[in-house]
Design a protein around this motif. Structure first.
Motif, PDB file in Angstrom:
ATOM      1  N   ASN A 196       0.768  -0.881   0.260  1.00 39.40           N
ATOM      2  CA  ASN A 196       0.012   0.136   0.235  1.00 39.40           C
ATOM      3  C   ASN A 196       0.801   1.363  -0.198  1.00 39.40           C
TER       4      ASN A 196
ATOM      5  N   ASN B 225       1.476   3.879  -3.194  1.00 40.70           N
ATOM      6  CA  ASN B 225       0.735   4.980  -3.209  1.00 40.70           C
ATOM      7  C   ASN B 225       2.121   5.874  -3.331  1.00 40.70           C
TER       8      ASN B 225
ATOM      9  N   LYS C 259       2.716   6.348  -6.976  1.00 38.71           N
ATOM     10  CA  LYS C 259       0.927   6.835  -7.847  1.00 38.71           C
ATOM     11  C   LYS C 259       1.539   7.809  -7.671  1.00 38.71           C
TER      12      LYS C 259
ATOM     13  N   GLY D 135      -6.193   1.988   1.651  1.00 38.63           N
ATOM     14  CA  GLY D 135      -5.096   1.885   1.887  1.00 38.63           C
ATOM     15  C   GLY D 135      -4.341   2.546   2.652  1.00 38.63           C
TER      16      GLY D 135
HETATM   17 MG   LIG Z   1      -3.534   3.742  -1.863  1.00 34.95          MG
END
Ligand SMILES: [Mg+2]
Ligand SMILES: Nc1ncnc2c1ncn2[C@@H]1O[C@H](COP(=O)(O)OP(=O)(O)O)[C@@H](O)[C@H]1O
Length: 331
Positions: free
Chosen positions: A229, A233, A236, A296
């Protein structure tokens, strides 16, 4: 018949506050819960309740209670919600029963919000799938390029539904887990890193790992979930080319310290408090690859709590975010 002192002892065991007053509002009886709730100190029974009370907020509360004509009602008091019931006994005694119903009111609100969020989150991809599928069914003469685009959109929405359902199930399981468990088989950090390296091998960002080559008593699914997770992140939401992952074991205290560093941009201060909330997500593009479930970090927070640990985020020296998780081993 039960004697008065025994009856009083029984009432002291009750969680609700029980007060008995006469017509002139002289206090004749208060059980332990009542004494605690309204902070009675050095008082004598038989005196007017307003002469006994010293806390202004409680005086206001009692004014409101006496003003109300109803026999049963809810009232806000500080950050609590109280349920008040009034009974008149033999036309002389006024009995007040005060119950703290904050937990059940909060739980009801939480359940309503959760169902509202779930419905909203699940409906969006379902509606998209239905629309694209219907368009495909009704327009047989669409060109191949359009058809492929629509099928791909259906796939993305189905994937999103799948992600949402998996995350919701995991979060639900975590919320019902008490934390009273031991991990019987330790995991080798090196094995987990090996798996993650494979998973992130072909992305457009490099994920660099630094770790202690040790075994730890953390459930493997939990460990991988925290790491993936945080890494997802960082990939991303950050601009840099690298994501740095550090997994260390504090050998003295049996703590595992996981940190994931990115190169920013940093999360604005006013969002820091919200990012760990369920369904909070800044990625608005609901059926693009970037779309997140917003679950998440809630999952990371829950897992950290199961291991008597925590997760926090701070600004790192690369101008980005560092998410740090501390877990204590379950042996
Ligand atoms: Mg996430
Ligand atoms: N490394 C990061 N850099 C910038 N923002 C982040 C980072 N990690 C999380 N966030 C912010 O926190 C939000 C919540 O994260 P998360 O709970 O994982 O949900 P999701 O990734 O599905 O949106 C993200 O939408 C994003 O706005």
């Amino acid at each position: 018949m039960i004697k008065a002192d025994i009856l009083s002892e029984i009432l002291d065991k009750v969680n609700d506050a029980v007060l008995v007053l006469d017509k002139d509002r002289n206090l004749l009886f208060a059980n332990k819960s009542a004494v605690n709730l309204i902070k009675l100190k050095n008082f004598e029974f038989g005196k007017n309740i307003f002469n006994i009370l010293s806390d202004l907020e409680i005086i206001t509360l009692f004014n409101k209670i006496f003003e109300k004509a109803e026999d049963s009602f809810e009232i806000k008091f500080k950050d609590r919600v109280l349920n008040i019931r009034k009974y008149l006994l033999n036309d002389i005694y006024k009995i007040l029963i005060i119950s703290d119903i904050t937990a059940s009111v909060n739980y009801k609100t939480f359940k309503m919000e959760l169902v509202g969020n779930l419905t909203h989150e699940l409906k969006t991809p379902i509606a998209l799938i239905m629309n694209y599928a219907e368009t495909l069914l009704l327009n047989k003469d669409l060109n191949d390029e359009k058809k492929e685009q629509f099928v791909s959109n259906i796939f993305e929405s189905a994937k999103r539904l799948n992600d949402l359902v998996s995350d919701i199930i995991l979060l639900h399981k975590l919320e019902n887990e008490s934390g009273n468990f031991v991990v019987k088989v330790p995991v080798k950090i090196q094995d987990i890193v090996g798996e993650l390296k494979l998973a992130y091998d072909n992305g457009d960002k490099s994920v660099l790992f630094e770790y202690d080559d040790v075994e730890v008593f953390i459930n493997k699914t939990h460990f991988v979930s925290v790491l993936s997770n945080l890494i997802d992140n960082a990939i991303k939401y950050s601009n840099g080319k690298n994501v740095l992952v550090n997994i260390k074991k504090d050998k003295i205290k049996d703590f595992i310290i996981i940190s994931v560093d990115d190169k920013g941009p940093v999360i604005p201060d006013d969002e820091l408090g919200r990012i760990f909330e369920r369904f909070y997500t800044r990625s608005k593009s609901r059926n693009k690859e970037k779309a997140g479930t917003g679950l998440g970090l809630s999952i990371v927070k829950h897992i950290s709590a199961l291991y008597n640990g925590f997760v926090h985020v701070y600004k790192n020296r690369y101008g980005g975010n560092c998410f740090e998780v501390i877990l204590s081993e379950k042996k």
